[in-house]
Design a protein around this motif. Structure first.
Motif: not given
Ligand code: WTA
Length: 646
Positions: A490, A251, A372-373, A505, A400, A298, A519, A398, A402-404, A514
């Motif tokens: 984060t 990532t 939503s993601v 967020i 929220y 995801t 990402r 909704d 991250q990969t981590e 994004n």
């Molecule tokens: C953003 C994806 C707002 C955020 C799962 C995060 C979001 C990055 C949301 C991670 C959400 C992911 N609302 N922002 N519901 N979900 N993000 O690693 O900036 O591809 O740090 O993981 O996506 O992206 P990644």
């Protein structure tokens, strides 16, 4: 498996216990999974030493949880439905697997890998399109304890080579080609180019998916179907220690090359399995559709592992939302009676622009929950999704993460907790959010009277937090734990509402872009553009884009004139496609006489961002720290994108 949380009170009780007594809480959840040997210690380690361990002493294999344990009761239940890109395609048609059939496929594939000498701890690189084999190969790796490293099919040969080399993989699994809408992507050709710069690859296994003509290297290249034909569905699940790595996923961050995020077996399994069934309130007969590519987190967590851990039927779709027409997603939902639909805001925004005519003739009454993601969802997209897709009946979660984080960390729980537009709302059990102010001091959320916004961090380890970056623990510590000791950083900003206790967020605070939910790091794109013969220096920033969320804008300093700005744009786009992949192409390339730099040489991307958001040079605040404040004016004059004035 049934959700544990069925009422608001149960959510509150679960949350409280998970924070006050994580060991008790998580051992109850862990007992809902199958272990060859139970753990002796639920959790240890902290964010200061960055030595987090979960379920130590436990021995398990995640595939026994995804497959074997469902056979007795759900062997004939559908595990996977695959819908091809072309609704009229004849070669494969729709593909469906029951849990028993999927189990057999995975065992054959695992045996195939074993015969090629793949052992526990070896890395296998998977560069496949959205076809059942991507999921089968991941599980086959996990069956024998190999670590999968999936690379998204939209990345270029150079990116693929970089990831193969970093993970030191000897086996690459790819396909001849893949369809996306009316485009064909020649994966095998890209893989060949990558292998030229990835000398560690001993075998390239090629799944014949489209039957197109492909280059072939005798001895090195092997046909997937031929190898599988020589296997039997026998392969014992290799016993894995709880903390054995399950996968690496690359990532982007603010700086440097992409990081190989490492997730381990038990904690990841427990958290992803638990969040999946609870957030979406899974039922036995659900048809769950996650539109994310398996090449992103995801896809890993909520297309592959989450659904299979719970015995759910998951739908995988090879194509794109607008092929053969913008009604395709709705047609697929109608065709399979999808009950839960999980997608990204960028998809909603692009389909919203097509109007509602593509929806009106479809029966979407099977839908029960929407998700939503990937990026913040804007109010307009949220309302459209709620009204036209969910018909005001379906809650939108909704989610929220991250990969981590491995799994969803802040999200509503469908039909149990509130779902106001654009709020990720409440933390999931085990998650303790904190908001830090601009001095890095934690804001006391309990005593707030007014909403507060700042840097989102987490204070306490949860089971699926990434453990390290592959072979570089120092980098892992530095990126996530050093700036604010004791916290996991984060990289996002969040706003806290004291009246409701909810989180919203608001977007990245660092140089991570994004774009359509993908990402990307500005540094990676800048490095690619800097290799252009005419370019001396580059600054890349995101600008607000109505569909993609963010678009990519490059400011470049050139040392020679270029025939036309159109040619410059095309050649830069070409270069970025080769170095990273088409997803990272800039929309605009503006030639500038200089970049806004501080006296110490740091590029102030914030200023460039503000100009693209519509600020005039007088509105961007103090520029006195710049080496040459006048440069801002000349960049402003030459903007290729004229945003609406703020
Ligand atoms: C953003 C994806 C707002 C955020 C799962 C995060 C979001 C990055 C949301 C991670 C959400 C992911 N609302 N922002 N519901 N979900 N993000 O690693 O900036 O591809 O740090 O993981 O996506 O992206 P990644």
């Amino acid at each position: 498996m049934k959700p544990e949380i069925t009422t608001w009170q149960e959510y509150q009780a679960a949350y409280k216990e998970s924070i006050e007594n994580p060991s008790n809480f998580w051992s109850k959840i862990a007992k809902t999974f199958y272990w060859q040997k139970e753990w002796t210690n639920v959790c240890s380690g902290d964010f200061s030493d960055v030595n987090i361990r979960w379920f130590d002493g436990g021995i398990l294999n995640i595939t026994e949880n995804c497959l074997d344990r469902h056979l007795a009761e759900r062997g004939d239940h559908l595990a996977l439905i695959w819908e091809p890109n072309d609704p009229t395609e004849k070669m494969h048609g729709v593909r469906k697997y029951t849990y028993r059939q999927l189990y057999e496929e995975v065992l054959c594939c695992a045996q195939m890998l074993q015969k090629l000498g793949v052992q526990k701890g070896d890395r296998v690189c998977i560069y496949l399109p959205m076809i059942p084999e991507i999921l089968i190969c991941m599980l086959a790796c996990a069956r024998i304890g190999a670590i999968h490293s999936v690379v998204f099919g939209g990345f270029s040969a150079a990116s693929l080579a970089e990831r193969i080399n970093d993970s030191d993989a000897h086996i690459l699994i790819t396909a001849d080609s893949a369809f996306r809408g009316n485009k064909e992507i020649h994966l095998k050709e890209i893989a060949d180019k990558a292998i030229q710069n990835a000398p560690g690859i001993q075998h390239c296994i090629v799944y014949i998916h489209t039957g197109c003509a492909i280059p072939w290297v005798e001895g090195r290249d092997l046909k997937y179907q031929d190898l599988i034909a020589q296997t039997t569905a026998e392969c014992p699940a290799v016993p894995m220690e709880a903390e054995a790595p399950l996968f690496i996923l690359y990532t982007s961050g603010s700086t440097g090359k992409p990081k190989g995020i490492v997730h381990t077996t038990a904690g990841y399994m427990v958290y992803v399995g638990y969040t999946f069934r609870n957030i979406f309130q899974i039922r036995d007969d659900d048809i769950f559709w996650c539109t994310a590519d398996v090449g992103w987190i995801t896809g890993h967590s909520y297309l592959v592992y989450g659904p299979l851990l719970n015995g759910t039927t998951v739908l995988m779709f090879e194509g794109i939302p607008t092929y053969p027409d913008p009604g395709r997603f709705w047609q697929v939902i109608q065709k399979y009676k999808v009950t839960i639909f999980y997608t990204a805001p960028t998809v909603i925004r692009s389909l919203l622009l097509e109007g509602t005519s593509y929806l009106e003739d479809k029966d979407l009454s099977s839908l029960r929950v929407l998700g939503s993601v990937g990026e913040p969802i804007n109010e307009e997209a949220w309302q459209w999704y709620y009204k036209h897709v969910g018909k005001e009946r379906c809650p939108i979660v909704d989610t929220y993460w991250q990969t981590e984080t491995g799994g969803i960390v802040i999200s509503p729980i469908a039909n149990i907790t509130p779902t106001p537009p654009c709020y990720a709302t409440y933390p999931l059990p085990g998650i303790v959010p904190a908001i830090l102010d601009s001095y890095g001091k934690e804001i006391a959320l309990n005593s707030l009277k007014e909403p507060a916004e700042g840097t989102l961090c987490f204070k306490q380890p949860w089971p699926s937090i990434a453990r390290t970056t592959f072979r570089d623990h120092a980098r892992f510590k530095k990126v996530y734990f050093e700036e604010y000791p004791g916290y996991y950083l984060t990289g996002d900003n969040a706003r806290y509402e004291p009246t409701t206790g909810m989180f919203r967020i608001t977007g990245r605070m660092d140089d991570v872009l994004n774009v359509s939910g993908h990402r990307l790091g500005t540094a990676e794109i800048e490095n690619a553009i800097n290799e252009h013969e005419a370019v001396v220096e580059t600054a890349v920033v995101g600008y607000p884009h109505p569909i993609k969320g963010q678009g990519i804008y490059a400011f470049v300093i050139c040392d020679r004139p270029f025939s036309s700005s159109e040619d410059l744009l095309k050649s830069v786009q070409q270069l970025v496609s080769e170095k990273i992949g088409p997803i990272a192409k800039p929309d605009y390339v503006q030639v500038v006489p200089g970049l806004p730099k501080t006296r110490s040489g740091k590029i102030m991307r914030r200023i460039l961002r503000k100009l693209l958001e519509g600020a005039t040079p007088t509105q961007i605040g103090d520029t006195s720290t710049l080496l040459d404040p006048a440069i801002v004016e000349s960049i402003f004059e030459g903007l290729l994108l004229k945003p609406k004035a703020v």
